[in-house]
Design a protein around this motif. Sequence first.
Motif, PDB file in Angstrom:
ATOM      1  N   ASN A  93      67.022 -60.207  40.279  1.00 24.14           N
ATOM      2  CA  ASN A  93      67.845 -59.019  40.063  1.00 24.14           C
ATOM      3  C   ASN A  93      67.020 -57.762  40.310  1.00 24.14           C
ATOM      4  N   LEU A  94      67.420 -57.015  41.321  1.00 20.43           N
ATOM      5  CA  LEU A  94      66.777 -55.736  41.616  1.00 20.43           C
ATOM      6  C   LEU A  94      67.649 -54.626  41.047  1.00 20.43           C
ATOM      7  N   ASN A  95      67.499 -54.383  39.753  1.00 26.42           N
ATOM      8  CA  ASN A  95      68.249 -53.323  39.085  1.00 26.42           C
ATOM      9  C   ASN A  95      67.382 -52.727  37.978  1.00 26.42           C
ATOM     10  N   ASP A  96      67.935 -51.737  37.290  1.00 25.93           N
ATOM     11  CA  ASP A  96      67.191 -51.029  36.251  1.00 25.93           C
ATOM     12  C   ASP A  96      65.860 -50.516  36.814  1.00 25.93           C
ATOM     13  N   LYS A  97      64.750 -50.997  36.276  1.00 25.25           N
ATOM     14  CA  LYS A  97      63.447 -50.535  36.761  1.00 25.25           C
ATOM     15  C   LYS A  97      63.126 -51.053  38.158  1.00 25.25           C
ATOM     16  N   GLU A  98      63.782 -52.152  38.551  1.00 23.16           N
ATOM     17  CA  GLU A  98      63.531 -52.738  39.870  1.00 23.16           C
ATOM     18  C   GLU A  98      64.523 -52.257  40.925  1.00 23.16           C
ATOM     19  N   THR A  99      65.375 -51.290  40.586  1.00 22.28           N
ATOM     20  CA  THR A  99      66.338 -50.764  41.549  1.00 22.28           C
ATOM     21  C   THR A  99      65.623 -50.269  42.807  1.00 22.28           C
TER      22      THR A  99
END
Length: 296
Positions: A93-99
Amino acid sequence: MFVLSVLLLITAVVLFVAGRGRTPARNWRLWAWVSAAGGLLAALYACVYVVSAYEVGVPVTFGKIGSPLPSGIHFKSPFTDVTSFSTRPVDLNLNDKETVEVRSSQGGVLYADVTIKWAVVPAKAVALYRLAGSQDAIEQRLVLPDSREIVRNVFARHTSEEGYASARERIGAEIESAVKERLASRGIDVTAVNLRNVKPSEKLQEQIDKKIQQEQATERAVEASRTAKAEAERKRIEAEGTARANEIVARSLSDKVLYNQCLEAYREAARSHPVYAVPCGTGAGGTPVIVDGTKN
């Protein structure tokens, strides 16, 4: 575990030897047998490895990599270490801090949330072990950086509007195709890539709002111009119709027609006024005539 088995066997031998000169020797021998049995069980456990379902194991003996081990029970050397890789799809999952921060072809900054489902191809487990060494390392060294790079490259080929609105499905399909192609060559099976959300940066959002306001103002101006033009056209048509009607009336009203209409009008007036004047007259010159309506 292998070290424990060796220690237990050594302990058993020592107990057997020490028990010979002791009385009663029976207790010494009993503990020696117990220690020997424990050592044998520990050695057997050290030589057995179970690969769980939906996993593949890579055995390494003194630095030499062996053939992949499928799911099930396997016998191995006690000096062999087995590293397991999951063949079941895993979510990255590339979201939140990994967006992923991307830029459009116009330079606008957007933030993309992406989910990538990937799994290790069993036949490529050895090659992946050489590249990364573990399941987590595969994700951090191969799947994550390659996916982020591809997402940025795909968005860079599209405008900001296409990125957050009009072409999201096409962009998602391009990302999925590129990620699958890149990782398949490395032995990673990508089952799905979901472009879940695309959010413009604050600066880009301000530009979008300003553009929308300008478009709305332009639409209002165009509509007002269209309305004014339609009204002018309506008045022109109405004026042309009136002029045409007047022209037709002017052609149809001859002197005789007007004279007859005048007589008809004053004939009606004579019914309420016995004495009246006929301004149209009776001759061609139109001399007025006074008429007594009481006389027939």
